[in-house]
Design a protein around this motif. Structure first.
Motif, PDB file in Angstrom:
ATOM      1  N   THR A 106      73.052 112.283 -15.340  1.00  0.00           N
ATOM      2  CA  THR A 106      72.241 111.594 -16.344  1.00  0.00           C
ATOM      3  C   THR A 106      71.458 112.560 -17.219  1.00  0.00           C
ATOM      4  O   THR A 106      71.460 112.438 -18.444  1.00  0.00           O
ATOM      5  N   SER A 107      70.799 113.536 -16.623  1.00  0.00           N
ATOM      6  CA  SER A 107      69.954 114.435 -17.414  1.00  0.00           C
ATOM      7  C   SER A 107      70.773 115.240 -18.398  1.00  0.00           C
ATOM      8  O   SER A 107      70.321 115.534 -19.514  1.00  0.00           O
ATOM      9  N   THR A 110      71.224 113.597 -21.740  1.00  0.00           N
ATOM     10  CA  THR A 110      70.053 113.418 -22.594  1.00  0.00           C
ATOM     11  C   THR A 110      69.881 114.623 -23.513  1.00  0.00           C
ATOM     12  O   THR A 110      68.956 114.663 -24.318  1.00  0.00           O
ATOM     13  N   ARG A 111      70.782 115.598 -23.385  1.00  0.00           N
ATOM     14  CA  ARG A 111      70.720 116.820 -24.188  1.00  0.00           C
ATOM     15  C   ARG A 111      71.874 116.870 -25.186  1.00  0.00           C
ATOM     16  O   ARG A 111      72.953 116.353 -24.940  1.00  0.00           O
TER      17      ARG A 111
END
Length: 128
Positions: A106-107, A110-111
């Motif tokens: 997920t993280s 986000t980029r």
């Protein structure tokens, strides 16, 4: 892969907009689709993302409870629904596609570097 974003416009605070992002050139199997935005004088920021299956989604804190992201794989299109819009939501909104699985990373999605393909932006202006 070409991504075409549309649906932006001018709306009053409290109103709603449904954006769309249509992909062409290939079917986005196993691709995460994401939305980002950039307001004047501010950094590019993550808004929301959705997995290929539609079963996993991720939202920025600013979008939680107000925005809902969905996709229609038969149409190769993603649809962010934005409700209860605020003037601070005013920005150019960009869609993007990145290979992988949102469920496990997920993280990463986000980029910006989580995405291989980017569409042109669509302007959203929220008046007070």
């Amino acid at each position: 892969v070409q991504l075409q974003a549309s649906g932006g416009g001018l709306v009053q605070a409290g109103g709603s907009l449904r954006l769309s992002c249509a992909a062409s050139g290939r079917t986005l199997s196993n691709y995460v689709m994401g939305w980002f935005r950039q307001a004047p004088g501010k950094e590019h920021e993550f808004v929301a993302a959705i997995n290929w299956s539609g079963g996993t989604t991720a939202y920025a804190d600013s979008a939680k409870g107000r925005f809902t992201i969905s996709r229609d794989n038969a149409k190769n299109t993603m649809y962010p629904q934005m409700n209860s819009l605020k003037p601070e939501d005013t920005a150019v909104y960009y869609c993007a596609a990145g290979r992988g699985d949102l469920y496990y990373s997920t993280s990463y999605y986000t980029r910006d570097d989580g995405y291989n393909y980017w569409g042109q932006g669509t302007q959203v202006t929220v008046s007070s």
